[in-house]
Design an enzyme around this catalytic site. Structure first.
Site, mmCIF file in Angstrom:
data_model
loop_
_atom_site.group_PDB
_atom_site.id
_atom_site.type_symbol
_atom_site.label_atom_id
_atom_site.label_comp_id
_atom_site.label_asym_id
_atom_site.label_seq_id
_atom_site.Cartn_x
_atom_site.Cartn_y
_atom_site.Cartn_z
ATOM 1 N N PHE A 194 0.827 -1.273 -0.160
ATOM 2 C CA PHE A 194 -0.085 0.254 -0.054
ATOM 3 C C PHE A 194 0.887 1.310 -0.042
ATOM 4 O O PHE A 194 1.744 1.319 0.904
ATOM 5 C CB PHE A 194 -1.005 -0.070 1.193
ATOM 6 C CG PHE A 194 -2.003 0.939 1.057
ATOM 7 C CD1 PHE A 194 -3.280 0.762 0.395
ATOM 8 C CD2 PHE A 194 -1.855 2.230 1.823
ATOM 9 C CE1 PHE A 194 -4.246 1.755 0.333
ATOM 10 C CE2 PHE A 194 -2.818 3.160 1.676
ATOM 11 C CZ PHE A 194 -4.154 2.858 1.068
ATOM 12 N N ASP A 239 0.698 -4.585 8.751
ATOM 13 C CA ASP A 239 -0.215 -3.855 8.310
ATOM 14 C C ASP A 239 -1.601 -4.638 8.145
ATOM 15 O O ASP A 239 -1.357 -5.303 7.199
ATOM 16 C CB ASP A 239 -0.037 -2.925 7.107
ATOM 17 C CG ASP A 239 -1.192 -1.923 6.888
ATOM 18 O OD1 ASP A 239 -2.282 -2.077 7.252
ATOM 19 O OD2 ASP A 239 -0.915 -0.890 6.019
ATOM 20 N N TYR A 279 -11.804 2.123 10.068
ATOM 21 C CA TYR A 279 -12.950 2.552 9.085
ATOM 22 C C TYR A 279 -13.367 1.508 8.163
ATOM 23 O O TYR A 279 -14.185 1.708 7.563
ATOM 24 C CB TYR A 279 -12.934 3.910 8.697
ATOM 25 C CG TYR A 279 -11.284 4.140 7.893
ATOM 26 C CD1 TYR A 279 -11.555 3.376 6.579
ATOM 27 C CD2 TYR A 279 -10.550 4.737 8.250
ATOM 28 C CE1 TYR A 279 -10.252 3.954 5.954
ATOM 29 C CE2 TYR A 279 -9.072 4.967 7.726
ATOM 30 C CZ TYR A 279 -9.173 4.429 6.356
ATOM 31 O OH TYR A 279 -8.141 4.695 5.643
ATOM 32 N N LYS A 280 -12.722 0.326 8.129
ATOM 33 C CA LYS A 280 -12.953 -0.588 6.978
ATOM 34 C C LYS A 280 -13.760 -1.982 7.790
ATOM 35 O O LYS A 280 -14.867 -1.633 7.722
ATOM 36 C CB LYS A 280 -11.685 -1.246 6.561
ATOM 37 C CG LYS A 280 -10.855 -0.164 5.793
ATOM 38 C CD LYS A 280 -9.372 -0.632 5.067
ATOM 39 C CE LYS A 280 -8.827 0.677 4.098
ATOM 40 N NZ LYS A 280 -7.541 0.768 4.274
ATOM 41 N N ARG A 329 -12.812 -3.576 -7.878
ATOM 42 C CA ARG A 329 -12.218 -4.293 -6.563
ATOM 43 C C ARG A 329 -13.663 -4.491 -5.851
ATOM 44 O O ARG A 329 -14.661 -3.457 -5.757
ATOM 45 C CB ARG A 329 -11.451 -3.457 -5.979
ATOM 46 C CG ARG A 329 -10.854 -4.275 -4.532
ATOM 47 C CD ARG A 329 -9.804 -3.459 -4.014
ATOM 48 N NE ARG A 329 -10.367 -2.362 -3.372
ATOM 49 C CZ ARG A 329 -9.892 -1.499 -2.383
ATOM 50 N NH1 ARG A 329 -8.451 -2.057 -1.695
ATOM 51 N NH2 ARG A 329 -10.331 -0.448 -1.855
HETATM 52 C C1 LIG Z 1 -6.653 1.668 4.021
HETATM 53 C C2 LIG Z 1 -5.204 1.371 4.196
HETATM 54 C C3 LIG Z 1 -4.373 2.200 4.900
HETATM 55 C C4 LIG Z 1 -4.966 3.754 5.342
HETATM 56 O O1 LIG Z 1 -4.107 4.390 6.010
HETATM 57 P P1 LIG Z 1 -4.430 5.830 6.712
HETATM 58 O O2 LIG Z 1 -3.144 6.375 7.182
HETATM 59 O O3 LIG Z 1 -5.214 5.281 7.915
HETATM 60 O O4 LIG Z 1 -5.385 6.595 6.080
HETATM 61 C C5 LIG Z 1 -3.108 1.824 5.205
HETATM 62 N N1 LIG Z 1 -2.706 0.795 4.750
HETATM 63 C C6 LIG Z 1 -3.406 -0.214 3.976
HETATM 64 C C7 LIG Z 1 -2.922 -1.469 3.563
HETATM 65 C C8 LIG Z 1 -4.604 0.280 3.605
HETATM 66 O O5 LIG Z 1 -5.561 -0.652 3.227
#
Ligand SMILES: *Cc1c(COP(=O)(O)O)cnc(C)c1O
Length: 412
Positions: A125, A197, A222-223, A371
């Protein structure tokens, strides 16, 4: 051929079917994007109402003590802990994943003096990579450098230069799961630490952090935890590392005694020292209430259902003309993927937008991925059937080719 009656029977036999009534969902629409922003639990509405009107409105600043606002990051952390296989005192809810990664990467580098490499994989990510790049700029290349390798080269790339591995358990694009236990063991054997993560894992798959001897982890509120837009993230730090934590965002809420107002920073105990500034109480209250919605379900139930939803989606695609149009970019073995599917298509963005106009929300990820996420608490098997029917209608009518979709929105 899977027919609609078979799908109705799946809903009738679904032990989680009743959970759907605990969410607000738009009528007539199908939501397959809970892996990006979880739906609104009805209990969150009441909780926010009470927090705003009674606590903030009436009790004002006394709410920090009277309503326990000051301990909310710890309390919400403790509620998340069992979802990720963590014993008490190791999880705190604060900031975003990005900010939390900065704290953890700095801590990990500090714990491994003489080693400078943050090792990650291609396709991780972007924010994870960006935060490592930012830290590298700050600390200079000699003490901190990001190395990215292919997944297949990962294990062979762990040597004495590597301080920490930075990896996503579930790939955000393909949904592929990395072998958390084996990779962690290999890293430890080479003297390196690992930060996992869990953005696409927490709440959706079993994650046994303590049992797998994990060092550090971050995850998203929030997921699959349904905490609402911008809900705070969380940090896990194994107790054995607590005495070694040294994080540079040493704000007053991480101080041993914030209200002593001492001029010198002294870190709080354990994970409290990952706190930085004043916690966002409204967001924390929403997440706190949302977590209760998971409480009467087991991770086995949730995982089993999300696998079944994904398999139904694949089977329905494969039995119709969509099989020629869409290419599955997720692992074909259901157990090797998270709670989502990635399909490539040359007009994936238009396809996604036209599908949304037909009442089905999914998302698009560069370069050509449609997705689809499966939230076991509020997605029905009938939703999946209907969503695939509508996707067939989009492709048959060609609405995905509309020139309007040449221009992309800011959020895809
Ligand atoms: C959604 C997501 C994030 C989000 O990071 P924020 O800093 O909380 O916005 C980070 N890593 C992954 C793998 C994600 O899917």
């Amino acid at each position: 051929m899977i027919c609609v009656n078979a799908v109705k029977a799946m809903d009738a036999a679904d032990p989680l079917a009743y959970k759907r009534g605990e969410f607000q969902l738009p009528a007539g629409k199908i939501y397959l994007d809970g892996n990006s922003l979880g739906a609104l639990p009805l209990s969150v509405i009441d909780r926010l109402q009470a927090t705003v009107l009674e606590q903030w409105g009436d009790d004002l600043i006394s709410s920090w003590n009277r309503h326990g606002w000051i301990d909310l990051p710890q309390r919400v952390g403790e509620k998340i802990a069992p979802l990720i296989g963590a014993a008490t005192g190791q999880v705190i809810c604060c900031d975003s994943i990005s900010v939390n990664l900065f704290k953890l990467l700095a801590t990990a580098l500090h714990m491994r003096p003489g080693r400078s490499v943050i090792l990650s994989v291609e396709g991780n990510f972007p924010t994870d990579l960006y935060m490592a790049q930012g830290l590298s700029t700050l600390l200079k290349e000699q003490t901190c450098q990001l190395q990215q390798v292919s997944e297949s080269a990962l294990l062979d790339s762990i040597d004495e230069s590597v301080a920490v591995l930075l990896l996503s358990h579930v790939n955000f694009r393909s949904g592929a799961i990395l072998a958390m236990q084996a990779i962690t063991a290999a890293a430890h054997a080479a003297g390196a630490l690992v930060i996992w993560d869990l953005a696409h894992s927490a709440g959706a798959l079993a994650v046994e952090l303590d049992a797998r001897n994990i060092d550090f982890a971050v995850g998203c509120g929030y997921k699959y935890l349904n905490g609402g837009p911008g809900a705070p993230a969380f940090i896990y730090a194994a107790r054995r590392h607590h005495s070694a934590i040294k994080q540079p965002l040493s704000g007053w809420m991480g101080h041993r005694n914030p209200f002593a107002f001492e001029p010198q920073y002294r870190p709080g105990e354990g994970v409290q020292q990952f706190m930085c500034g004043t916690p966002p109480i409204l967001s924390l209250a929403a997440l706190d209430a949302a977590l209760d919605v998971l409480a009467d379900t087991s991770i086995e139930q949730r995982r089993q259902k999300s696998l079944a939803l994904g398999e139904l989606f694949v089977d329905l695609v494969m039995q119709c003309e969509l099989a020629d149009a869409l290419q599955l970019q997720s692992p074909t073995q259901a157990e090797q993927r998270g709670s989502q599917l990635a399909w490539s298509h040359p007009q994936a963005y238009g396809l996604c937008q036209a599908w949304i106009e037909h009442g089905v929300t999914a998302d698009f990820r560069e370069p050509d991925i449609l997705r689809v996420g499966f939230s076991p608490l509020y997605t029905s098997f009938r939703d999946i059937y209907e969503a695939v029917e509508r996707l067939r209608a989009v492709l048959a009518s060609g609405t995905h080719l509309d020139p309007r979709w040449q221009q992309r929105e800011k959020v895809t």
